[in-house]
Design a protein around this motif. Sequence first.
Motif, mmCIF file in Angstrom:
data_model
loop_
_atom_site.group_PDB
_atom_site.id
_atom_site.type_symbol
_atom_site.label_atom_id
_atom_site.label_comp_id
_atom_site.label_asym_id
_atom_site.label_seq_id
_atom_site.Cartn_x
_atom_site.Cartn_y
_atom_site.Cartn_z
ATOM 1 N N LEU A 20 3.519 -76.599 29.842
ATOM 2 C CA LEU A 20 3.337 -75.390 30.869
ATOM 3 C C LEU A 20 4.758 -74.697 31.175
ATOM 4 O O LEU A 20 5.639 -75.269 30.798
ATOM 5 N N TRP A 22 6.445 -71.654 34.048
ATOM 6 C CA TRP A 22 6.033 -71.109 35.208
ATOM 7 C C TRP A 22 6.503 -69.545 35.090
ATOM 8 O O TRP A 22 7.733 -69.399 34.796
ATOM 9 N N ARG A 41 3.348 -68.608 38.933
ATOM 10 C CA ARG A 41 2.043 -69.531 38.386
ATOM 11 C C ARG A 41 2.458 -70.251 37.064
ATOM 12 O O ARG A 41 3.304 -69.674 36.124
ATOM 13 N N ALA A 42 1.860 -71.434 37.075
ATOM 14 C CA ALA A 42 2.044 -72.343 36.055
ATOM 15 C C ALA A 42 0.989 -72.014 34.963
ATOM 16 O O ALA A 42 -0.169 -71.959 35.254
ATOM 17 N N ARG A 78 10.169 -76.214 32.142
ATOM 18 C CA ARG A 78 10.520 -77.641 32.592
ATOM 19 C C ARG A 78 10.620 -78.599 31.311
ATOM 20 O O ARG A 78 10.136 -78.166 30.222
ATOM 21 N N ARG A 85 13.672 -78.912 35.753
ATOM 22 C CA ARG A 85 13.812 -77.564 35.215
ATOM 23 C C ARG A 85 14.708 -77.455 33.940
ATOM 24 O O ARG A 85 15.903 -77.923 34.333
#
Length: 180
Positions: A20, A22, A41-42, A78, A85
Amino acid sequence: MTQELLDQALVEEATKKSGLIWVRGDGEPSAAGPGQEVPTRALWHVWHDGAACLVGDGPGEQPLPGLADGGHAVVTVRSKDKGGRLVTWSATVVELAAHSPAWEAAVGELKGKRLNAPDGEAMPERWARECRVVRLEPTGATAGLPESSLAEPPLPTPATTRLPVPAALPRLLLKRRRRG
């Protein structure tokens, strides 16, 4: 020059390995009204040909608010291992025209990563009709790690939490175990 190459390698490797990312676009949010900030948003993605490729804004797919063709986005990646992060990078948003060679190549990669698709092999045609496929192309700019956590409250949703367990349920479950 060396720092730029190191940043580029970090962006590419971190984004490839992360499931994912962000993303916050600078365009108008589709669900919120004018003047409201676009939420971060992810989003699931694939790294293809030097950019993060996303599909969304269609029925059953992830929303892509604020990601307008020619706009800019900020992408935070991430660590897959620890979840912390790793890097934040700037991107230019490029919307791919359906059935163009770039679209076909991106969809070929996205199709293999899409989990639980309701339509299986017909998915690319649905994406061509009803969805948008965008590329987030790195501009080369990375941001340093922030001082604060940047934690935000969850976005509003119609989903609710589970209701309390009915009082009789534990007794019913225990009866089944005793019989077996």
